[in-house]
Design an enzyme around this catalytic site. Structure first.
Site, PDB file in Angstrom:
ATOM      1  N   PHE A  75       0.806  -1.223   0.000  1.00 35.93           N
ATOM      2  CA  PHE A  75       0.000   0.000   0.000  1.00 35.93           C
ATOM      3  C   PHE A  75       0.840   1.274   0.000  1.00 35.93           C
ATOM      4  O   PHE A  75       0.421   2.293  -0.490  1.00 35.93           O
ATOM      5  CB  PHE A  75      -0.908   0.026   1.234  1.00 35.93           C
ATOM      6  CG  PHE A  75      -2.124  -0.823   1.107  1.00 35.93           C
ATOM      7  CD1 PHE A  75      -3.331  -0.399   1.639  1.00 35.93           C
ATOM      8  CD2 PHE A  75      -2.086  -2.044   0.469  1.00 35.93           C
ATOM      9  CE1 PHE A  75      -4.468  -1.184   1.525  1.00 35.93           C
ATOM     10  CE2 PHE A  75      -3.211  -2.826   0.352  1.00 35.93           C
ATOM     11  CZ  PHE A  75      -4.405  -2.402   0.880  1.00 35.93           C
ATOM     12  N   ASP A  77      -6.167 -10.201   7.078  1.00 41.00           N
ATOM     13  CA  ASP A  77      -4.717 -10.237   6.816  1.00 41.00           C
ATOM     14  C   ASP A  77      -3.940 -10.320   8.126  1.00 41.00           C
ATOM     15  O   ASP A  77      -2.985  -9.575   8.357  1.00 41.00           O
ATOM     16  CB  ASP A  77      -4.297  -9.013   5.998  1.00 41.00           C
ATOM     17  CG  ASP A  77      -2.929  -9.225   5.338  1.00 41.00           C
ATOM     18  OD1 ASP A  77      -2.490 -10.385   5.249  1.00 41.00           O
ATOM     19  OD2 ASP A  77      -2.305  -8.238   4.912  1.00 41.00           O
TER      20      ASP A  77
END
Ligand SMILES: Nc1ncnc2c1ncn2[C@@H]1O[C@H](COP(=O)(O)OP(=O)(O)OP(=O)(O)O)[C@@H](O)[C@H]1O
Length: 704
Positions: free
Chosen positions: A386, A501
């Protein structure tokens, strides 16, 4: 975050990386960075991981069947096991450890704080902050909103302005039973086989009463916890039906006793008399205790652990025992943030983006530069798919913070808005941060990067393991870490969020302060954490249960079978990931080091036990490509590398992994893991149930 790929090597050769060579798989999800490489490790031939570091259990104590308990229908829905079924004598535990070195033995235990004691150490030392200049006049602290408000043009994301960050609210996961310092009660039997405990009068386990399984009629996700994707559709086989014929009424029971374990003989003769108390618990108890008479109609059928039906005649009339709450989420009171208003911080310099961004849209981290007119960049903390996480000095508040600077690419900007929305939802539902998820402190849009400001914490649990030569955590610390993780995840599930996650990289230590302990008989020292308090991070892939679900989630090693099989996923996938994390804390190594679906399933088959092919085949055609007609995983195949086959062959079962010590704490941890590694997600233990598992109420000495 380190820039290396993670070492996940269970083979005895500590120098080699993945057994299959360089991973070929492209992980579909964007928030699942492949494991990082770690620098070459020193040769460590006698590393304790997956070795027997304590004398094996006395051969006279029967080891519970590995496969049968896993494939038994999970009995919690009808009759949660009482705590009486989960005990094991402690008396000889310490005397078992005459071994010269035991990694579970904390040789400096006396100095260790209890894991539940909160931090006494200062949080991480940092470089001296730069002198704080006068606060920028562009920062106006609004009295109605704790966030600074920025003078800026309307953001394209403006939909719900002035969303308060922390209104009062009320999702607190109940703590584990308050018996942490006491042995959990047992209701054993002296002369008869132990009965299947169907009561809940004194049980510390919540009794689960699930509504019937119902699939959501849209998409591949499921609308309630009771309707998780199930490998066991309603038309289960007669064999399975029989095995679930169990009375639902509680059985009156004599009050439980606190057993003095030191009086329980642990000789070979008693051990031979031990019988399994439950097909799923698989915890064995010598039958030497007195004062307990089992109702004759509830005699345990030993054959049940081999999948034979349990026949229970005429249940007694219902007793008015207190019932634990049903598994039901209080979604009505969940405050869900729908949209996020991201303030824009103007870039006064108006530089070309190539000056401050690299080709991938990552922000270039240059220490001692100004950031967003308020922060001074100190250093890079980590980076992922990200963006980058930077340690900065906040000139307004005079403290160090962590800022997640998302890549300046539209899809990552959008993803970070989802993360912001999740973080705001968490903040609204847990304003005092009881549940130890990372807290959102500020957020803004700067130079086309969405920036998320949080408190600065220490290493991730993975980084601690890596910096400690992958030496496992002590059982006491595992208990503390796992309890906090289950608490955080129970809270997330309570408010309708699936993290998706969970991995050791996403569990941060509040402080990684530790002491070095040089172990006798070893020429190295190991770090012992001073404080085990943690925070859960990385909500970039978190998904609201009632919203769109990506087909593939989770980082490979922590991915649940239902995700691989494509039968839909929900809250239970987080529990599977937690199981993998806990094993990793115990061994120091990732449990499933793989990058390929069939190999992954074959590993599960080897470590956990066979899949129930009958049920899986009914779950959908897509799953059948993974299995042979005899029900085993299609592995190896003609093109499977020999190295892979040898590696899977060499894997130890969960029982073997945990058979290295006779510690009662380890037996309880194994029992918890058996309830986690249940293939059918509908029958997997929930986070809330796990908090009530005796592993967490078992008083551990710091030596184990
Ligand atoms: N508050 C914090 N304090 C200290 N370090 C942090 C903090 N937040 C993140 N980090 C570090 O940055 C790393 C990356 O953070 P995070 O997982 O949120 O980013 P990401 O881009 O989503 O990563 P990935 O793609 O691997 O999931 C973490 O593993 C951790 O080492």
């Amino acid at each position: 975050m380190n820039a290396y790929k993670r070492r996940r090597n269970q083979a005895p050769d500590w120098q080699s990386y993945y057994k299959n060579g360089v991973p070929q798989e492209v992980i579909v999800i964007e928030d699942s960075a492949s494991p990082r490489l770690s620098p070459a490790m020193p040769t460590y031939s006698s590393h304790p991981i997956q070795r027997c570091f304590a004398p094996a259990a006395p051969p006279s104590i029967p080891s519970p069947s590995m496969h049968a308990p896993f494939m038994q229908p999970y009995p919690y829905q009808n009759h949660p096991p009482s705590d009486s079924q989960s005990s094991r004598p402690l008396s000889n535990a310490s005397s078992q450890f005459s071994h010269p070195y035991n990694p579970w033995l904390d040789y400096n235990a006396a100095a260790l704080p209890h894991p539940y004691v909160t931090a006494t150490q200062p949080i991480q030392t940092h470089p001296p902050p730069p002198p704080p200049p006068a606060p920028s006049s562009t920062y106006l602290i609004s009295s109605s909103n704790p966030m600074p408000s920025y003078p800026h043009p309307p953001s394209p994301y403006v939909q719900l302005p002035n969303m308060p960050l922390r209104p009062p609210a009320q999702h607190q996961v109940p703590p584990a039973p308050p018996s942490v310092n006491q042995p959990f009660p047992v209701s054993p039997s002296q002369t008869v086989l132990p009965r299947i405990s169907l009561n809940s009068s004194n049980a510390s386990y919540p009794k689960m009463q699930l509504p019937p399984v119902q699939r959501h009629n849209k998409g591949n996700h499921y609308d309630s916890p009771a309707s998780y994707p199930s490998f066991f559709p309603p038309n289960v086989s007669p064999h399975q039906k029989n095995s679930q014929i169990l009375p639902t009424n509680p059985v009156p029971q004599k009050p439980k006793e606190q057993v003095n374990y030191s009086t329980i003989p642990n000789s070979a003769s008693t051990a031979q008399a031990a019988v399994p108390l439950s097909p799923t618990l698989a915890v064995w108890l010598p039958m030497t205790q007195t004062n307990f008479q089992a109702p004759p109609t509830y005699t345990y059928q030993p054959s049940s652990i081999t999948n034979d039906p349990i026949v229970v005649p005429d249940p007694p009339p219902p007793a008015k025992a207190p019932q634990p709450k049903k598994r039901k989420r209080n979604t009505n009171s969940t405050k869900k943030v729908n949209c996020v208003n991201v303030p824009l911080v103007a870039d006064k310099l108006s530089l070309n983006s190539s000056v401050y961004d690299d080709d991938d849209g990552h922000y270039k981290v240059i220490p001692n530069t100004n950031f967003a007119e308020r922060y001074t960049v100190i250093r890079l903390l980590g980076h992922g798919t990200f963006g980058k996480v930077i340690q900065c000095y906040d000139q307004v508040q005079g403290k160090h913070v962590a800022i997640k600077v998302t890549r300046a690419i539209p899809k990552y900007r959008e993803a970070s808005l989802i993360e912001l929305r999740v973080l705001q939802t968490i903040a609204q539902n847990d304003p005092t941060n009881e549940n130890k998820c990372i807290e959102l402190k500020d957020y803004f849009d700067y130079r086309k990067h969405i920036c998320i400001v949080t408190d600065l914490f220490g290493w991730s649990v993975f980084d601690f393991l890596k910096n400690n030569n992958y030496i496992p955590f002590s059982l006491l610390h595992i208990q503390s870490l796992a309890h906090q993780l289950f608490k955080s995840v129970a809270f997330l599930h309570e408010i309708g969020l699936v993290h998706t996650d969970l991995k050791p990289e996403n569990v941060l230590l509040v402080s990684n302060a530790s002491k070095n302990v040089r172990l006798p008989y070893r020429n190295y020292s190991q770090k012992i954490l001073n404080n085990t308090e943690i925070r859960l991070i990385d909500f970039g892939s978190a998904t609201f249960e009632d919203e769109y679900h990506s087909s593939v989630v989770s980082t490979r090693h922590y991915r649940a079978p239902e995700i691989i099989l494509g039968v839909g996923w929900s809250y239970p996938c987080d529990i599977w990931s937690l199981g993998c994390i806990i094993v990793e804390l115990f061994t120091g190594q990732a449990l499933f080091q793989t990058h390929e679906d069939n190999e992954h399933l074959a590993m599960m088959e080897k470590v956990i036990g066979p899949f129930n092919y009958d049920s899986i085949s009914r779950a959908g055609r897509s799953t059948q490509r993974f299995f042979r007609t005899n029900g085993s995983v299609k592995y190896p195949m003609s093109n499977t590398p020999k190295k892979s086959i040898a590696y899977v062959e060499s894997l130890q079962s969960l029982d073997q992994l945990f058979s290295c010590t006779t510690s009662s704490g380890v037996a309880l941890l194994l029992d918890l893991l058996r309830k986690i590694f249940v293939y059918d997600p509908a029958k997997r233990i929930t986070a809330k149930e796990a908090l009530w598992h005796p592993f967490f109420s078992n008083a551990l000495s710091s030596n184990f």
